[in-house]
Design an enzyme around this catalytic site. Sequence first.
Site, short mmCIF file in Angstrom:
data_model
loop_
_atom_site.label_atom_id
_atom_site.label_comp_id
_atom_site.label_asym_id
_atom_site.label_seq_id
_atom_site.Cartn_x
_atom_site.Cartn_y
_atom_site.Cartn_z
N LYS A 22 0.82 -1.22 0.00
CA LYS A 22 0.00 0.00 0.00
C LYS A 22 0.85 1.26 0.00
O LYS A 22 0.65 2.18 -0.80
CB LYS A 22 -0.91 -0.01 1.22
CG LYS A 22 -1.61 1.31 1.49
CD LYS A 22 -2.33 1.29 2.82
CE LYS A 22 -2.96 2.64 3.10
NZ LYS A 22 -2.25 3.46 4.05
N ASN A 23 1.82 1.34 0.91
CA ASN A 23 2.60 2.57 1.05
C ASN A 23 3.46 2.86 -0.17
O ASN A 23 3.69 4.03 -0.52
CB ASN A 23 3.46 2.50 2.31
CG ASN A 23 2.62 2.55 3.58
OD1 ASN A 23 1.48 3.01 3.56
ND2 ASN A 23 3.17 2.07 4.67
N ARG A 97 -5.02 10.66 3.08
CA ARG A 97 -3.77 11.31 3.47
C ARG A 97 -2.72 11.19 2.37
O ARG A 97 -1.90 12.10 2.18
CB ARG A 97 -3.23 10.70 4.76
CG ARG A 97 -2.00 11.42 5.25
CD ARG A 97 -1.56 11.04 6.63
NE ARG A 97 -0.43 11.85 7.03
CZ ARG A 97 -0.50 13.07 7.51
NH1 ARG A 97 -1.67 13.63 7.68
NH2 ARG A 97 0.59 13.75 7.84
N ASP A 121 -5.71 8.01 9.14
CA ASP A 121 -5.90 7.35 10.43
C ASP A 121 -5.93 8.35 11.59
O ASP A 121 -5.26 9.37 11.57
CB ASP A 121 -4.74 6.37 10.70
CG ASP A 121 -4.82 5.16 9.80
OD1 ASP A 121 -5.93 4.72 9.50
OD2 ASP A 121 -3.75 4.67 9.39
N ASP A 321 4.07 0.47 11.88
CA ASP A 321 2.82 -0.14 11.44
C ASP A 321 2.62 -1.56 11.97
O ASP A 321 1.51 -2.09 11.89
CB ASP A 321 2.75 -0.16 9.90
CG ASP A 321 2.45 1.21 9.33
OD1 ASP A 321 2.00 2.08 10.09
OD2 ASP A 321 2.66 1.41 8.12
N MET A 343 6.65 6.88 17.61
CA MET A 343 6.43 7.79 16.48
C MET A 343 5.01 8.36 16.40
O MET A 343 4.80 9.38 15.74
CB MET A 343 6.80 7.07 15.18
CG MET A 343 8.28 6.69 15.13
SD MET A 343 8.76 5.70 13.70
CE MET A 343 8.56 6.86 12.36
#
Length: 437
Positions: A22-23, A97, A121, A321, A343
């Site tokens: 996804k990223n 985002r 998120d 994640d 983070m």
Amino acid sequence: MGTFRIEGGHSLKGEINPQGAKNEALQILCAVLLTPEKVTIHNIPDILDVNKLIHLLKQLGVKIEKTGKGSYTFQSDELDLDYLTSEKFKQEGSGLRGSIMLVGPLLGRFGKGYIPRPGGDKIGRRRLDTHFEGFIKLGADFRYNKEERFYGVEAKNGLTGTYMLLEEASVTGTANIIMAAVFARGKTTIYNAACEPYLQQLCNMLIRMGASIKGVGSNLLEIEGVEELSGCTHTILPDMIEIGSWIGLAAMTKSEITIKNVSWDHLGLIPTNFRKLGINIEKRGDDIFIPAHKDGYEVQSFIDGSIMNISDAPWPGFTPDLLSIILVVATQARGSVLIHQKMFESRLFFVDKLIDMGAKIILCDPHRATVIGHDFQSQLKATTMVSPDIRAGISLLIAALSAKGTSIIHNIEQIDRGYENIDERLKAIGARIERIA
């Protein structure tokens, strides 16, 4: 609001193929705006966030053709830049985002880029300063309409290469600055750049398109501006977050699962950190084999005997994640572990739902949680819960699949944002899960 009904407490067995990352997909899809020529991309995941970005590209005028499962061609030769200042874009772009990464390539190629304040998120504040400070250093003018929550950058005289030290190694910030800098006059040097595999993939794709980028894989990048970029073909890596999710699922449900074609060279510390919890991970070619942990798994301790501490950090550190998955898996380990989420300040707040299921967790503060494992002596119990974000959602789903009884998870759109067709894929290896709304 969609809902899953999960009957937990059953072992699973079989093979599962990870989706495309996804990223990486969000970065790569924005990069198609850098050239008027055709760009072919393979292994694009069919998930909500990615599909939203593809929709935005189509609204912007990108010609898109689906050529097969996960394969598309994109051509950005006749763009409607007026769409960027339309009310429609303000509404559609604010829900994703990843749309922030449209700004860099548009600024680099056309000298202007706009974006509504993006969503995503609810895991704490994630600043956009790194993105816009980078653009400003390249010579762009910045403006923010507070009333309309709308950002804009313009470079009427083009961009000029410069040296910049990023305040934080932001992945999306680094990607955005790179995509603008490939067209800047002269050399751009980015120090403290993010260097995770997905960013390396973006850089290597841009190099194939004709960009000049040195230092790929390090935190010091040098970019010599070019006049134009051409088309290319790119294949997206498997999703390391999904791979980690399946490792956690196998351990929690005492299941024998093979995760296919994981691209071991790009997994970093993921196998290492699951092994710290006592999980047996076998490398079989480019696959991961997880045997059924019938006797459970035991948390390691540090050399001096102190409690194990697993924390996140920018790459090559452990990805934030997967801390939610690590935390859930620890609830059934032998021993205790401290989870330190450095983070994001709100990402551990989902643990109250695990505590309701019977997990022994002490939330020390917004960043730290101590987990005392049950060693499967006490099974988690089913409950009804709401998914707050993608990663907490999949963690709660794993907990539900291991729990005794039938659980209900609402707001599963959050899970669908990051996991492709997850209910059907889990059913294929024996999970009892039903999408009921």
